[in-house]
Scaffold this motif. Structure first.
Motif, PDB file in Angstrom:
ATOM      1  N   ALA A  21       5.039  -1.779   5.229  1.00 27.54           N
ATOM      2  CA  ALA A  21       4.652  -0.429   4.811  1.00 27.54           C
ATOM      3  C   ALA A  21       5.857   0.482   4.984  1.00 27.54           C
ATOM      4  CB  ALA A  21       3.470   0.078   5.623  1.00 27.54           C
TER       5      ALA A  21
ATOM      6  N   TRP B  28       5.153  -1.437   9.572  1.00 26.56           N
ATOM      7  CA  TRP B  28       4.210  -2.493   9.246  1.00 26.56           C
ATOM      8  C   TRP B  28       2.784  -1.985   9.426  1.00 26.56           C
ATOM      9  CZ3 TRP B  28       6.024  -7.310   7.737  1.00 26.56           C
ATOM     10  CH2 TRP B  28       7.375  -7.590   8.023  1.00 26.56           C
ATOM     11  N   THR B  29       1.861  -2.572   8.686  1.00 25.30           N
ATOM     12  CA  THR B  29       0.438  -2.315   8.864  1.00 25.30           C
ATOM     13  C   THR B  29      -0.246  -3.618   9.242  1.00 25.30           C
ATOM     14  OG1 THR B  29       0.382  -0.492   7.269  1.00 25.30           O
ATOM     15  CG2 THR B  29      -1.705  -1.596   7.737  1.00 25.30           C
TER      16      THR B  29
END
Length: 337
Positions: free
Chosen positions: A165, A169-170
């Protein structure tokens, strides 16, 4: 039962204004640590969940330990728990604990209490793992900036992933362990038919867990016409690793093959060309036996997508307390230093 275990302490530039509590709560054990500075985990303790009526009791017992209490009052805490987290109310799938997050926060006197799914937290740890914290099984090479897959068998089967993302990060809050199990050969069909005698719905977790190892063993004994047996998962693994029992050895091969199939499903579902990571309490204990198992062959065994999967690396997480890295990162998002 409690166990105090060593942990590697990372160097930190500055101390927090108060120690932070980190916890990793599974269906069997609850692991606690204090984070005194960024990446500095101390006073690690493992408490048996069955020894405490509630999570609050386990938290209070940890905080009351002299070496923990001496560090000062905890203001902020993050807990990774082996359970879906959707709202304030938590009722554990593989243990009897249930609680309100807000009521627990007030009961133990924290200013902040974050509770997340354990594999969500473990997924957040993946970018922070060093080379010595993981072992690659099979070939493949990670593609930079690609999604990562994560699964692990223990009391249950945890599943998650990490999606790029922007510059961060997701992590995915997934309950992928409860997808319907799909057999890949005639023997697995027979094992599934046996499991249907006990369960209306047979999920991947029914086989890929400690209880699943025992279920596979019962099924094989039945299929082969042997005398009924009720061996525990640790005993099955011990006999297999010691070369004492052909049936136990076959159980481990079937377990690892099933895990490879599910891991391959996760890789193609997420497009996890950054790699698929294996955590949980079972696989890291198998050592070289896992590397020699059908896991990697079954991971790649996806027909027209075999070439695609052969390029995706798979790693066993060997870090002792990787979830602490994850919940630490989650707390740091809320309180950046």
């Amino acid at each position: 039962m409690t166990a105090s275990l060593p942990v590697t302490i990372a160097s930190a530039a500055s101390q927090f204004d108060a120690p932070r509590l980190l916890a990793d709560v599974g269906g069997t054990n609850a692991r606690f640590a204090l984070e005194l500075a960024p990446g500095c985990f101390e006073r690690v303790q493992v408490l048996a969940c069955g020894d405490y009526p509630t999570l609050a009791d386990a938290v209070r017992a940890y905080l009351a330990m002299p070496e923990v209490a001496a560090a000062g009052q905890v203001r902020h805490a993050a807990v990774a728990i082996a359970n879906p987290v959707d709202g304030d109310q938590i009722r554990m799938t593989n243990h009897h604990w249930q609680f309100s997050i807000e009521a627990l926060r007030q009961e133990v006197g924290f200013e902040t209490l974050l509770v997340v799914n354990d594999f969500y937290a473990l997924a957040r740890s993946l970018p922070h793992l060093h080379d010595g914290d993981k072992v690659q099984v099979g070939g493949g090479r990670a593609r930079a900036g690609a999604p990562l897959g994560l699964l692990g068998a223990g009391t249950g089967l945890g599943v998650s992933g990490l999606i790029p993302a922007g510059t961060s990060w997701t992590a995915l809050s997934s309950e992928g362990g409860h997808v319907t199990f799909a057999p890949c050969n005639e023997l697995e069909v027979a094992i599934l038919q046996y499991a249907w005698r006990e369960f209306e719905h047979v999920s991947a977790e029914r086989f890929l867990s400690g209880a699943g190892v025992e279920l596979i063993h019962r099924a094989l004994v039945h299929i082969q016409g042997l005398a009924p047996s009720t061996l525990s998962a640790p005993e099955i693994s011990r006999r297999a690793l010691a070369g004492e029992c052909a049936v136990s050895s076959q159980v481990l091969d079937i377990f690892c093959g099933m895990l490879g199939c599910v891991a391959g499903n996760l890789a193609v579902t997420l497009g996890a060309q950054g790699g698929v990571y294996i955590g949980g309490g079972i696989v890291p204990r198998l050592g070289e036996r896992f590397a020699a198992s059908p896991f990697r062959t079954r991971f790649e065994q996806k027909g027209r997508f075999q070439s695609y999967l052969s390029s995706v690396p798979t790693y066993v997480i060997t870090a002792e307390y990787p979830a602490f890295l994850g919940v630490s990162a989650i707390l740091s998002d809320k309180f950046p230093s």
